[in-house]
Write a protein that holds these residues in place. Structure first.
Motif, PDB file in Angstrom:
ATOM      1  N   SER A  87      41.844  28.355  46.135  1.00 39.48           N
ATOM      2  CA  SER A  87      42.576  27.638  45.093  1.00 39.48           C
ATOM      3  C   SER A  87      41.887  27.882  43.757  1.00 39.48           C
ATOM      4  CB  SER A  87      42.613  26.142  45.407  1.00 39.48           C
ATOM      5  OG  SER A  87      43.274  25.430  44.381  1.00 39.48           O
ATOM      6  N   GLN A  88      42.695  28.073  42.707  1.00 32.66           N
ATOM      7  CA  GLN A  88      42.148  28.318  41.366  1.00 32.66           C
ATOM      8  C   GLN A  88      42.981  27.568  40.342  1.00 32.66           C
ATOM      9  OE1 GLN A  88      39.448  30.204  39.881  1.00 32.66           O
ATOM     10  NE2 GLN A  88      40.239  28.913  38.222  1.00 32.66           N
ATOM     11  N   ILE A  89      42.292  26.696  39.557  1.00 31.76           N
ATOM     12  CA  ILE A  89      43.000  25.955  38.526  1.00 31.76           C
ATOM     13  C   ILE A  89      43.480  26.922  37.444  1.00 31.76           C
ATOM     14  CG2 ILE A  89      40.926  25.462  37.163  1.00 31.76           C
ATOM     15  CD1 ILE A  89      43.798  23.003  37.786  1.00 31.76           C
ATOM     16  N   ASP A  92      45.195  22.336  33.317  1.00 34.08           N
ATOM     17  CA  ASP A  92      45.336  20.933  33.716  1.00 34.08           C
ATOM     18  C   ASP A  92      45.317  19.996  32.511  1.00 34.08           C
ATOM     19  OD1 ASP A  92      42.712  21.102  32.976  1.00 34.08           O
ATOM     20  OD2 ASP A  92      41.875  20.430  34.887  1.00 34.08           O
ATOM     21  N   SER A 272      48.929  19.163  36.686  1.00 35.02           N
ATOM     22  CA  SER A 272      47.919  20.203  36.880  1.00 35.02           C
ATOM     23  C   SER A 272      48.591  21.403  37.518  1.00 35.02           C
ATOM     24  CB  SER A 272      46.784  19.711  37.780  1.00 35.02           C
ATOM     25  OG  SER A 272      46.077  18.644  37.183  1.00 35.02           O
ATOM     26  N   TYR A 274      47.965  25.068  39.352  1.00 36.51           N
ATOM     27  CA  TYR A 274      46.915  25.859  39.981  1.00 36.51           C
ATOM     28  C   TYR A 274      47.530  26.865  40.950  1.00 36.51           C
ATOM     29  CZ  TYR A 274      47.460  22.738  44.017  1.00 36.51           C
ATOM     30  OH  TYR A 274      47.969  22.035  45.077  1.00 36.51           O
TER      31      TYR A 274
END
Length: 420
Positions: A87-89, A92, A272, A274
């Motif tokens: 997982s990669q933001i 946000d 957010s 992601y």
């Protein structure tokens, strides 16, 4: 050969019994190495950097792995399962940025506090150092007092034997000599207490410390001329303090941290975004035609909390209050620093002027003592007048020494007050 051996042993004994002589700068360096309070202060800063690293990791991708093996279902089927997720933001609206900035500003605040703690330690070491020097000089004064009273007792006894003076003069001389010895004894104990305080401030933990502070004999006639005016006036000292006191810089960093926390709270109103991906590997014999062994997916995800009972609004209001508190605390600290700087500045010149007047008092008291001695010798005064003149002379010398070292302690406090 024996002579060489004896010389070697003598040098070894001298080395073993050598006493270290410390100046004030040496003791400051020792305190920076040994002081537990500074070690705690440094550890707090190091911990704050770790919290910043933890917050900054929110910018980086997360990678998770899950595996299991066992049996399932009525068929008693063997199952092997493994899953890798990432997982990669992407964005946000300041949640991560606010958290990172807040942690960074808090860490900067701890750094400034550590600098302030070092400044306070320097002040404390100087104060303890000059207190030791003061105690050493007062011992010399009390030794002179004992010497003068010993001579007076001898003279009183001779006068009594010659029939010039009465027995009461001998008794009075014995009493004043005992008092002088008592004052000397107390002065020697005061020196030990001063060294004990210095040990604590510097961080010397040994049961016995074989060191002495560097001291030199004072020329009481030139003490005032050796004291230079402070290199800043009062207005400049306060301005310097506002620009350089680490405690103010620490509070300014806390204000920035509060603002960053406010940005983090406000970002909770927004979603957010992601990127997520996962890969699954599994082995199921009976149902393999329905369940593929390899599965993967890559997605763009949006998380948005639409309502949580007013929690975000309450947090936002709390942060606004915290920001006001931080700004008010900064103003309070500035007012306190202005007062402390003013007091320290006044104390420097108060002590300096006291040295000048005390020095004059010593000179006049010495003349009075000499005159009283001559009057006593010629039978023009009694022992009480002589004793009062002698004690006035001793007290004046002691006061001069105290005022002299108070000047250096006051200067150390002023340096600390302005962050110099």
């Amino acid at each position: 050969m024996k002579l060489h051996i004896l010389m070697f042993l003598s040098l070894g004994a001298i080395t073993l019994n050598a006493t270290e002589i410390y100046r004030v700068d040496d003791l400051i360096l020792k305190s920076l190495e040994n002081s537990p309070s500074l070690q705690i202060s440094k550890a707090n800063y190091d911990a704050s950097r770790s919290r910043y690293d933890s917050a900054y990791s929110g910018y980086l991708p997360t990678l998770d792995f899950n595996a299991m093996a066992g049996k399932a279902g009525i068929t008693d089927e063997n199952i092997i399962f493994g899953k890798l997720s990432a997982s990669q933001i992407i964005y946000d609206f300041g949640k991560t940025g606010g958290r990172v900035d807040s942690s960074n500003y808090q860490s900067n605040s701890y750094k400034m506090q550590n600098i302030q703690d070092v400044s306070d330690k320097k002040r404390d070491v100087k104060e303890a150092y000059y207190s030791v020097l003061n105690a050493i000089a007062l011992i010399d004064v009390q030794k002179e007092n004992v010497k003068l009273n010993t001579a007076q007792l001898y003279r009183s006894q001779k006068y009594f034997e010659a029939g010039i003076r009465t027995k009461i003069d001998v008794s009075d001389a014995k009493v004043t000599l005992i008092r002088a010895k008592l004052d000397l004894n107390n002065a020697e104990y005061d020196l030990k207490l001063a060294y004990a305080t210095l040990d604590e401030v510097v961080g010397f933990s040994d049961l016995q410390n074989s060191y002495e502070v560097y001291s030199k004999e004072l020329d009481l006639d030139s003490l005032y001329s050796s004291l230079k005016p402070y290199d800043l006036d009062l207005k400049s000292s306060i301005e310097y303090a506002y620009s350089n006191r680490a405690v103010l810089k620490s509070q300014e960093e806390l204000i920035k941290s509060s603002l960053a926390q406010s940005d983090e709270v406000v970002s909770e109103y927004y979603p957010s975004l992601y990127f997520g991906a996962n890969y699954t590997k599994q082995k199921v014999e009976t149902f393999k035609q329905f369940i593929p062994e390899d599965q993967w997916q890559a997605t763009i995800n949006l998380d948005w909390n639409l309502y949580e009972g007013g929690s975000t609004n309450a947090k936002e209001q709390e942060q606004k209050i915290n920001i006001n508190i931080s700004n008010t605390t900064l103003l309070k600290q500035k007012l306190s620093i202005k007062r402390v700087t003013t007091q320290a500045y006044i104390n420097v010149y108060k002590s300096r002027d006291s040295v000048k007047l005390s020095q004059n008092l010593v000179q006049v008291s010495a003349q009075k003592f000499e005159q009283a001695s001559k009057r006593y010798e010629h039978g023009l005064s009694d022992y009480i007048e002589l004793q009062q003149a002698r004690q006035g002379y001793i007290d004046a010398k002691a006061s001069l020494i105290v005022d002299y070292y108070n000047y250096y302690i006051a200067t150390a406090n002023l340096d600390n007050a302005i962050g110099k």
